[in-house]
Enzyme design. Structure first.
Site, PDB file in Angstrom:
ATOM      1  N   ASP A 142       4.632  -0.147  -6.785  1.00  0.00           N
ATOM      2  CA  ASP A 142       3.405  -0.438  -7.544  1.00  0.00           C
ATOM      3  C   ASP A 142       2.186   0.285  -6.967  1.00  0.00           C
ATOM      4  OD1 ASP A 142       1.909  -2.017  -9.560  1.00  0.00           O
ATOM      5  OD2 ASP A 142       1.048  -3.044  -7.821  1.00  0.00           O
ATOM      6  N   HIS A 170      -0.230   0.085  -9.847  1.00  0.00           N
ATOM      7  CA  HIS A 170      -1.032  -0.840  -9.025  1.00  0.00           C
ATOM      8  C   HIS A 170      -1.549  -2.021  -9.868  1.00  0.00           C
ATOM      9  CE1 HIS A 170      -3.747  -1.070  -5.174  1.00  0.00           C
ATOM     10  NE2 HIS A 170      -3.399  -2.277  -5.588  1.00  0.00           N
ATOM     11  N   ALA A 182      -1.931  -7.254  -8.927  1.00  0.00           N
ATOM     12  CA  ALA A 182      -2.975  -8.288  -8.950  1.00  0.00           C
ATOM     13  C   ALA A 182      -3.619  -8.426 -10.326  1.00  0.00           C
ATOM     14  CB  ALA A 182      -4.041  -7.961  -7.915  1.00  0.00           C
ATOM     15  N   ARG A 210       0.849  -1.194   0.000  1.00  0.00           N
ATOM     16  CA  ARG A 210       0.000   0.000   0.000  1.00  0.00           C
ATOM     17  C   ARG A 210       0.881   1.239   0.000  1.00  0.00           C
ATOM     18  NH1 ARG A 210      -3.253  -2.508  -1.900  1.00  0.00           N
ATOM     19  NH2 ARG A 210      -5.406  -2.884  -1.342  1.00  0.00           N
ATOM     20  N   GLU A 212      -4.106   7.349  -5.541  1.00  0.00           N
ATOM     21  CA  GLU A 212      -4.327   6.617  -6.801  1.00  0.00           C
ATOM     22  C   GLU A 212      -5.672   7.020  -7.402  1.00  0.00           C
ATOM     23  OE1 GLU A 212      -3.871   2.403  -6.199  1.00  0.00           O
ATOM     24  OE2 GLU A 212      -1.860   2.617  -5.396  1.00  0.00           O
TER      25      GLU A 212
HETATM   26  C1  3PG Z   1      -5.585  -6.019  -3.330  1.00  0.00           C
HETATM   27  O1  3PG Z   1      -5.668  -5.412  -2.274  1.00  0.00           O
HETATM   28  O2  3PG Z   1      -6.253  -7.037  -3.561  1.00  0.00           O
HETATM   29  C2  3PG Z   1      -4.597  -5.568  -4.365  1.00  0.00           C
HETATM   30  O3  3PG Z   1      -3.950  -4.395  -3.983  1.00  0.00           O
HETATM   31  C3  3PG Z   1      -5.219  -5.453  -5.747  1.00  0.00           C
HETATM   32  O4  3PG Z   1      -5.993  -4.324  -5.901  1.00  0.00           O
HETATM   33  P1  3PG Z   1      -6.898  -4.168  -7.224  1.00  0.00           P
HETATM   34  O5  3PG Z   1      -8.031  -5.107  -7.046  1.00  0.00           O
HETATM   35  O6  3PG Z   1      -7.315  -2.758  -7.254  1.00  0.00           O
HETATM   36  O7  3PG Z   1      -6.048  -4.540  -8.389  1.00  0.00           O
END
Ligand code: 3PG
Length: 311
Positions: free
Chosen positions: A255, A278, A281, A231, A260
């Protein structure tokens, strides 16, 4: 028939699962807080990723909302305290994007150590920077992992084979130590002073203060690298920028940002910082898994009261 709002872009498997379960579903992304406040009374469930900020105002307007589902891990974009006061369940999908996030952290480590973005950019321009690019190897180095939940553990597994020493700073590791004989549980101070690469995989602090301060950088190896795919507020961007400019550390890969989407940031254009938006994921695989998990969990809750992965 229950009704659910999906307010962030996600794989359409979520929508299909709701429809299959005879739950009405609307997909409306990019709405402002005011726009959500107007429509939220219609809904019994809400599904988000990290873009929608589920604020106190939204929750207070949500007269019929029973559940908020986060297709992902972090729930810092949801006012969980107000949701609890209103008896609204908040659930996430732990594990759904663990591998994606750990792999991106690993990719950031490799990119910053081998200067891959600079090599790529300059080679595309026909500049042959071979003599100006000297990388660093992982072998025999120490990786410090701050936070040893799903992602931190997965990263420790990914680097097996790279002949690294692993130090971990985690509140919960001591009770699980026997499962991880190859990692050393150390204090934060010891981790930052001994590690060559420090990768953050913890939650933000309760008060939102950064974990790493100006004083910490002075105790780090000047050859060390910081990786943050957790984070944005865990690593103060201004302090990190100073540490890079003052050569207190060698580089960083980030990242996640304090604000954001990051449209402007003090780290922009710092040649020692590799930045990604970011996306840890954001893989084809994880986006399906988290959408599927959250839609199944919300359906089960709305149809039969079953609670899974509540926070
Ligand atoms: C999370 O907390 O699951 C990750 O940071 C991914 O975030 P996102 O779903 O915005 O890609």
């Amino acid at each position: 028939m229950p009704k659910v709002l999906i307010s962030d872009a996600m794989n359409n498997i979520a929508q299909k699962i709701f429809e299959k379960n005879n739950i009405n579903v609307d997909v409306k992304t990019g709405l402002s807080e005011e726009e959500i406040i107007k429509i939220i009374p219609e809904y019994n469930g809400m599904v988000v990723r990290s873009a929608t900020k589920v604020t106190k105002n939204i929750i207070e307007a949500a007269k019929n909302l029973k559940v908020i589902g986060r297709a992902g891990a972090g729930v810092d974009n949801i006012d969980v305290v107000t949701a609890k006061e209103k008896n609204i369940i908040v659930m996430n999908t732990p594990g759904g994007n663990t591998n994606a996030t750990a792999e991106h952290a690993f990719a950031l480590i490799m990119s910053v150590l081998r200067k891959t973005p600079f090599a790529n950019e300059t080679t595309h321009k026909g500049q042959w920077e071979k003599k100006n690019i000297k990388g660093t190897e992982l072998s025999k180095k120490t990786l410090g992992i701050v936070g040893f939940g799903n992602v931190g553990v997965r990263l420790s597994h990914l680097v097996k084979g790279f002949d690294m020493k692993i130090l971990v700073n985690s509140k919960s590791l001591s009770s699980r130590k026997k499962d991880f004989p190859n990692v050393n549980d150390v204090s934060f101070e010891e981790l930052i002073s001994k590690s060559d690469i420090i990768s953050f995989h913890c939650k933000s602090t309760a008060d939102g203060k950064p974990l790493i301060t100006k004083e910490h950088y002075k105790k780090m190896k000047p050859t060390a690298y910081i990786i943050n795919a957790a984070r944005g507020n865990i690593v103060d961007e201004s302090d990190l920028n100073d540490a890079l400019n003052e050569n207190l550390i060698a580089g960083a890969a980030v990242d996640v940002f304090s604000k954001e989407p990051a449209k402007e940031n003090i780290l922009f254009n710092n040649p020692k910082a590799i930045l990604t938006p970011h996306i840890a994921a954001s893989t084809s695989e994880a986006s399906i898994v988290v959408a599927e998990m959250v839609a199944n969990q919300i359906s089960d809750f709305l149809l039969s009261g079953k609670k899974l992965n509540t926070v």
